[in-house]
Design a protein around this motif. Structure first.
Motif, mmCIF file in Angstrom:
data_model
loop_
_atom_site.group_PDB
_atom_site.id
_atom_site.type_symbol
_atom_site.label_atom_id
_atom_site.label_comp_id
_atom_site.label_asym_id
_atom_site.label_seq_id
_atom_site.Cartn_x
_atom_site.Cartn_y
_atom_site.Cartn_z
ATOM 1 N N GLN A 4 0.854 -1.179 0.000
ATOM 2 C CA GLN A 4 0.000 0.000 0.000
ATOM 3 C C GLN A 4 0.888 1.225 0.000
ATOM 4 O O GLN A 4 1.856 1.320 0.769
ATOM 5 N N LEU A 5 0.552 2.145 -0.878
ATOM 6 C CA LEU A 5 1.308 3.371 -1.030
ATOM 7 C C LEU A 5 0.374 4.553 -0.881
ATOM 8 O O LEU A 5 -0.810 4.459 -1.188
ATOM 9 N N ILE A 6 0.911 5.657 -0.416
ATOM 10 C CA ILE A 6 0.150 6.899 -0.414
ATOM 11 C C ILE A 6 0.701 7.739 -1.563
ATOM 12 O O ILE A 6 1.912 7.819 -1.750
ATOM 13 N N THR A 7 -0.199 8.298 -2.353
ATOM 14 C CA THR A 7 0.230 9.118 -3.478
ATOM 15 C C THR A 7 0.071 10.592 -3.123
ATOM 16 O O THR A 7 -0.809 10.963 -2.352
ATOM 17 N N PHE A 8 0.955 11.394 -3.697
ATOM 18 C CA PHE A 8 0.923 12.834 -3.454
ATOM 19 C C PHE A 8 1.468 13.551 -4.677
ATOM 20 O O PHE A 8 2.107 12.940 -5.537
ATOM 21 N N VAL A 14 2.982 13.003 -9.957
ATOM 22 C CA VAL A 14 2.443 12.175 -8.881
ATOM 23 C C VAL A 14 3.536 11.223 -8.394
ATOM 24 O O VAL A 14 4.202 10.556 -9.191
ATOM 25 N N PHE A 15 3.700 11.192 -7.075
ATOM 26 C CA PHE A 15 4.690 10.339 -6.426
ATOM 27 C C PHE A 15 3.991 9.450 -5.411
ATOM 28 O O PHE A 15 2.842 9.698 -5.048
ATOM 29 N N ALA A 16 4.708 8.445 -4.933
ATOM 30 C CA ALA A 16 4.154 7.554 -3.915
ATOM 31 C C ALA A 16 5.269 7.096 -2.986
ATOM 32 O O ALA A 16 6.427 6.992 -3.390
ATOM 33 N N SER A 92 -2.942 12.688 -2.367
ATOM 34 C CA SER A 92 -4.010 12.241 -3.255
ATOM 35 C C SER A 92 -4.823 11.111 -2.652
ATOM 36 O O SER A 92 -5.935 11.308 -2.215
ATOM 37 N N ASP A 93 -4.252 9.897 -2.625
ATOM 38 C CA ASP A 93 -5.012 8.760 -2.128
ATOM 39 C C ASP A 93 -4.086 7.615 -1.748
ATOM 40 O O ASP A 93 -2.871 7.721 -1.850
ATOM 41 N N ILE A 94 -4.697 6.532 -1.313
ATOM 42 C CA ILE A 94 -3.965 5.309 -0.972
ATOM 43 C C ILE A 94 -4.221 4.316 -2.097
ATOM 44 O O ILE A 94 -5.371 4.120 -2.506
ATOM 45 N N VAL A 95 -3.145 3.718 -2.599
ATOM 46 C CA VAL A 95 -3.268 2.747 -3.682
ATOM 47 C C VAL A 95 -2.576 1.455 -3.275
ATOM 48 O O VAL A 95 -1.693 1.449 -2.419
ATOM 49 N N THR A 96 -2.991 0.375 -3.890
ATOM 50 C CA THR A 96 -2.389 -0.928 -3.659
ATOM 51 C C THR A 96 -1.736 -1.387 -4.957
ATOM 52 O O THR A 96 -2.373 -1.337 -6.014
ATOM 53 N N ILE A 97 -0.475 -1.794 -4.870
ATOM 54 C CA ILE A 97 0.216 -2.304 -6.059
ATOM 55 C C ILE A 97 0.901 -3.622 -5.729
ATOM 56 O O ILE A 97 1.223 -3.898 -4.581
ATOM 57 N N ASP A 98 1.118 -4.392 -6.758
ATOM 58 C CA ASP A 98 1.927 -5.604 -6.656
ATOM 59 C C ASP A 98 3.361 -5.174 -6.961
ATOM 60 O O ASP A 98 3.621 -4.633 -8.045
ATOM 61 N N VAL A 128 3.086 6.882 -11.893
ATOM 62 C CA VAL A 128 3.388 7.286 -10.526
ATOM 63 C C VAL A 128 4.823 6.885 -10.214
ATOM 64 O O VAL A 128 5.212 5.740 -10.432
ATOM 65 N N MET A 129 5.598 7.849 -9.710
ATOM 66 C CA MET A 129 6.978 7.585 -9.338
ATOM 67 C C MET A 129 7.015 7.157 -7.872
ATOM 68 O O MET A 129 6.606 7.917 -6.992
ATOM 69 N N VAL A 130 7.464 5.933 -7.628
ATOM 70 C CA VAL A 130 7.548 5.403 -6.271
ATOM 71 C C VAL A 130 8.942 5.726 -5.743
ATOM 72 O O VAL A 130 9.953 5.335 -6.321
ATOM 73 N N LEU A 131 8.965 6.470 -4.636
ATOM 74 C CA LEU A 131 10.224 6.951 -4.082
ATOM 75 C C LEU A 131 10.822 5.981 -3.075
ATOM 76 O O LEU A 131 10.101 5.312 -2.337
#
Length: 146
Positions: A4-8, A14-16, A92-98, A128-131
């Motif tokens: 689970q990631l939070i996006t902003f 958009v990052f997470a 932004s929101d909470i997203v779920t990724i594999d 979305v760029m995951v940091l």
């Protein structure tokens, strides 16, 4: 296993970051500037008696988007035993990724283009760029501010 990631947002991008590293999201408040810290360290704020170093994400990413205002928010994160604040435009929101769907960041030869980018994820038809939070906040000069 999913993450689970939070996006902003920072600017139009958009990052997470991993939601497990987030302690709270708070309204932006003016920071106290410190001498001899990198320009992306906006300063420190008082977080219930704790001195919280705050990173201006736009400056950390190398973008000059102006000074933070009351419309910005601070994401309070924990990396190891260190708390850090991240000034962002909006959460932004909470997203779920594999994690297996995370694309590797682009690189220039053997070095990554963005050293603190964990990867890229396509979420709801947007990139979305995951940091990599430890790499992002692990600057040698930053602990001196805490």
């Amino acid at each position: 296993m999913v993450s689970q990631l939070i996006t902003f947002q920072v600017g139009e991008q958009v990052f997470a970051i991993d939601i497990m590293a987030i302690r709270e999201i708070r309204a932006w408040s003016p920071t106290t500037r410190l001498p001899h810290v990198p320009d992306y360290v906006a300063g420190v704020v008082n977080l219930r008696g704790t001195v919280l170093p705050v990173i201006d994400m736009a400056k950390r990413l190398g973008w000059d988007l102006g000074e933070p205002t009351a419309r910005h928010v601070i994401i309070v994160t924990r990396v190891g035993d260190q708390l850090r604040g991240l000034i962002v435009d909006a959460v932004s929101d909470i997203v779920t990724i594999d994690p297996d769907t995370l694309q590797p960041p682009p690189n220039a030869g053997s070095a990554p283009v963005v050293p603190f980018l964990q990867g890229l994820a396509a979420i709801d038809e947007r990139m979305v760029m995951v940091l990599d939070l430890p790499a992002l906040t692990g600057d040698e000069d930053l602990p001196l501010a805490a």
